[in-house]
Enzyme design. Structure first.
Site, PDB file in Angstrom:
ATOM      1  N   CYS A   2       0.843  -1.176   0.000  1.00 58.01           N
ATOM      2  CA  CYS A   2       0.000   0.000   0.000  1.00 58.01           C
ATOM      3  C   CYS A   2       0.883   1.231   0.000  1.00 58.01           C
ATOM      4  CB  CYS A   2      -0.898  -0.002   1.243  1.00 58.01           C
ATOM      5  SG  CYS A   2      -1.787  -1.562   1.521  1.00 58.01           S
ATOM      6  N   ARG A  49      -4.832   1.728   0.098  1.00 61.69           N
ATOM      7  CA  ARG A  49      -4.772   0.278   0.200  1.00 61.69           C
ATOM      8  C   ARG A  49      -4.760  -0.426  -1.146  1.00 61.69           C
ATOM      9  NH1 ARG A  49      -8.865  -4.349   2.585  1.00 61.69           N
ATOM     10  NH2 ARG A  49      -7.233  -5.886   2.925  1.00 61.69           N
ATOM     11  N   ILE A  52      -4.554  -7.279  -0.582  1.00 61.36           N
ATOM     12  CA  ILE A  52      -3.903  -8.550  -0.889  1.00 61.36           C
ATOM     13  C   ILE A  52      -4.349  -9.642   0.077  1.00 61.36           C
ATOM     14  CG2 ILE A  52      -1.684  -9.727  -1.129  1.00 61.36           C
ATOM     15  CD1 ILE A  52      -2.115  -7.618  -3.269  1.00 61.36           C
ATOM     16  N   ILE A  53      -4.348  -9.329   1.369  1.00 63.53           N
ATOM     17  CA  ILE A  53      -4.748 -10.274   2.417  1.00 63.53           C
ATOM     18  C   ILE A  53      -5.874  -9.641   3.236  1.00 63.53           C
ATOM     19  CG2 ILE A  53      -3.992 -11.346   4.591  1.00 63.53           C
ATOM     20  CD1 ILE A  53      -1.278 -11.832   3.290  1.00 63.53           C
ATOM     21  N   ASN A  73       2.565  -0.492   5.082  1.00 64.07           N
ATOM     22  CA  ASN A  73       2.760  -0.816   3.674  1.00 64.07           C
ATOM     23  C   ASN A  73       3.604  -2.078   3.626  1.00 64.07           C
ATOM     24  OD1 ASN A  73       3.410  -0.885   0.914  1.00 64.07           O
ATOM     25  ND2 ASN A  73       5.102   0.554   1.185  1.00 64.07           N
ATOM     26  N   GLY A  74       3.091  -3.134   3.015  1.00 61.31           N
ATOM     27  CA  GLY A  74       3.870  -4.357   2.890  1.00 61.31           C
ATOM     28  C   GLY A  74       3.091  -5.576   3.323  1.00 61.31           C
ATOM     29  N   GLU A  75       3.812  -6.611   3.667  1.00 60.91           N
ATOM     30  CA  GLU A  75       3.204  -7.863   4.113  1.00 60.91           C
ATOM     31  C   GLU A  75       4.012  -8.435   5.272  1.00 60.91           C
ATOM     32  OE1 GLU A  75       0.416  -8.811   2.927  1.00 60.91           O
ATOM     33  OE2 GLU A  75       0.299  -7.749   1.011  1.00 60.91           O
TER      34      GLU A  75
END
Length: 589
Positions: A2, A49, A52-53, A73-75
């Site tokens: 994001c 946003r 993704i999950i 921002n990220g996973e």
């Protein structure tokens, strides 16, 4: 993946939501699936946003007890394991970014120690009166900040800070000289005076609009860490276990995913493991350059994909594509890297977006397993050793009006830090040097901007900290052997996907930008050297000559000036691309 933004005032007054909304709007490409802004006291947070999950309940900001608020921002790839380790925690969402809130409440600033992933996080703790920013250890996800006399502001892209009026659009000379000669910039400084990077692995604590504390989480094991294994067979078995685990984690997604395949060792290894772990064919994207003088990798990549049972998509990158898309590509690279691989990466991302929202890629394999030829030069005994990047792009060309003598100072400081860190070997010192700056500020920045411009998340499984710690601490002989780097990775690939021909010498990846530029050099050269930002740097006659020269270094210098001219028009003059390269350069400044 994001985009995040926010600000904290210095005097305790509320930060206008409109300021943060302007930043979020400026990176709308990073968050096409929704946005949110939250104000509390002297802090306002914003989020754009890319879902993704947890598509249903994962909107941000996320909130916790005591008015804690977080944007990320990220996973966080190990979010399931983190939730299992916190059985008494009452989670409100299924988001991978909610566990960091619980960890912060329990561990304070050490909450990042348990995170396994790529991330840039901002967390507001009103009870403590502080704002916390943190970035993953490799710097996979970007994060920038600016301190003014009124406030502290941060964003996922420096262009957002400029667009919101936090800092003016000006160029800092030292980073500019680095960019021209290195193709990337080093350290915390950016090309924009007043905008700095949160360094990879760094956590900042901000109170009353000022940074009051910093800590750093290293991506690499401590110097002196013993090698995890020494025998070939044991190393291959250990790598196989770790690689399977990290690729499996990097495939966690609630949306379709694929991968970028060059046919080289790194991406072929990622494909081999994805093919093992996925019941359905992997979707693999490859770029090639038809009808040019450079090697086209598509034939080899096609054979590798076929052997792995992958669905293969080929993207032909043409000269027309180069001229048509380069202005938009330079516009996306607000923290610039003059790396010509941005061109195929951009076009691959544009094609991938038609089918997936997540891409796995092979960045980091060379840095961790000793793949570059410059590492082998660094390993030679004195007096045959050779420092890395000892010559800049413009050194000796007689093109610049004022010699950029200090372009190597930031890199030299990183060299000194790597040399004094206590790494066991010269190979490890060279690897650590690349991991400090080249990796985050060129390769990962390029991947982030080119993919996010198309609303695609990029994931890099080699840059998972447990796998990286294993690879970096390996004995040199398991990285470089027989005049080739990445020995262990090649040996593993030979066992699991022999069609990749990992021990066959490969040609380096090259984009034919010099060939394309020279074809129009007589017309293009005068346009570029007359551009604002370039005209004050370059002797006009010498600059024009670069664009018609057949010398390889001169052609790369011409490419660098062309990229910088387009970057300057967008990010300093504020002009949007106006068609292809020629239309953009001839438009009024």
């Amino acid at each position: 993946m994001c985009g995040i933004a926010g600000a904290m005032s210095r005097d305790g007054s509320p930060v206008p939501a409109a300021l943060v909304e302007r930043m979020v709007a400026a990176f709308g490409h990073r968050g096409p699936d929704g946005s949110g802004v939250h104000s509390h006291g002297d802090v306002t947070l914003g989020h754009g946003r890319l879902a993704i999950i947890d598509l249903a309940t994962g909107d941000q900001p996320l909130f916790g007890p005591g008015d804690l608020a977080l944007v990320a921002n990220g996973e966080i790839y190990n979010y399931r394991e983190l939730r299992a380790d916190l059985p008494d925690e009452s989670f409100r969402t299924q988001s991978d970014c909610e566990p960091p809130l619980a960890l912060y409440r329990r561990r304070g600033l050490a909450f990042t120690d348990a995170l396994r992933g790529m991330y840039a996080i901002a967390l507001h703790d009103p009870a403590a009166g502080r704002l916390v920013l943190t970035r993953d250890p490799f710097g996979i996800k970007p994060l920038y900040y600016a301190e003014t006399d009124r406030l502290f502001a941060f964003a996922s892209e420096p262009a957002a800070l400029v667009a919101a009026g936090v800092v003016p659009a000006r160029v800092a000379e030292a980073p500019r000289d680095e960019l021209l000669n290195l193709q990337f910039t080093t350290g915390a400084a950016t090309l924009f005076p007043g905008i700095r990077r949160v360094l990879p692995g760094e956590t900042l604590v901000v109170e009353r609009g000022r940074v009051i504390d910093r800590r750093r989480l290293s991506a690499l094991p401590p110097p002196g860490t013993p090698a995890p294994v020494r025998r070939d067979g044991a190393a291959l078995e250990a790598f196989d276990r770790l690689f399977a685990e990290t690729v499996d984690l990097h495939q966690r997604s609630d949306v379709p995913y694929g991968m970028f395949l060059s046919g080289g060792v790194d991406s072929s290894a990622v494909l081999a493991m994805m093919a093992r772990l996925n019941p359905s064919p992997v979707l693999a994207f490859t770029a090639g350059f038809p009808e040019t003088g450079v090697h086209d990798e598509r034939d080899h990549a096609r054979a590798v994909a076929r052997a792995a049972g992958a669905e293969h998509v080929e993207v032909a990158v043409t000269e027309t594509d180069f001229w048509d898309h380069l202005p938009a590509i330079a516009a996306a690279m607000d923290d610039p890297a003059a790396d010509y691989a941005i061109v195929p990466t951009w076009l691959l991302a544009r094609e991938a977006r038609k089918a997936v929202k997540v891409i796995l890629s092979g960045e980091g394999g060379d840095e961790l397993f000793g793949g570059y030829g410059r590492y082998r030069h660094a390993m030679r005994p004195w007096p045959f050793t050779r420092p890395m990047r000892r010559k800049g792009t413009f050194d000796g060309l007689g093109v610049l009006r004022r010699p950029a003598d200090g372009w190597r100072s930031g890199f030299a400081a990183a060299e000194a830090a790597a040399a004094s860190a206590g790494w066991r070997t010269r190979l490890q010192q060279a690897q650590a040097l690349d991991i400090a700056d080249w990796l985050p500020n060129d390769l990962l920045g390029k991947l982030d901007r080119c993919l996010m411009a198309h609303g695609v998340e990029g994931r890099v499984p080699f840059l998972d900290v447990p796998l990286a710690a294993f690879a970096f601490a390996l004995p040199d002989r398991l990285k470089v052997r027989g005049g080739q780097g990445k020995w262990l990775l090649r040996q593993w690939l030979q066992r699991h996907l022999p069609a990749a021909q990992p021990f066959t010498p490969k040609r380096g990846f090259t984009v034919p930008v010099g060939e394309w530029i020279a074809r129009h050099g007589a017309m293009l050269g005068p346009m570029v050297v007359a551009q604002p930002g370039v005209v004050e740097l370059v002797d006009p006659e010498a600059g024009r000559h670069l664009f018609t020269s057949s010398d390889r270094r001169a052609r790369f210098a011409a490419w660098t000036l062309l990229f910088y001219a387009l970057w300057y028009r967008r990010h300093i003059l504020g002009r949007l691309p106006e068609g292809d390269v020629f239309a953009t350069l001839t438009a009024a400044p």
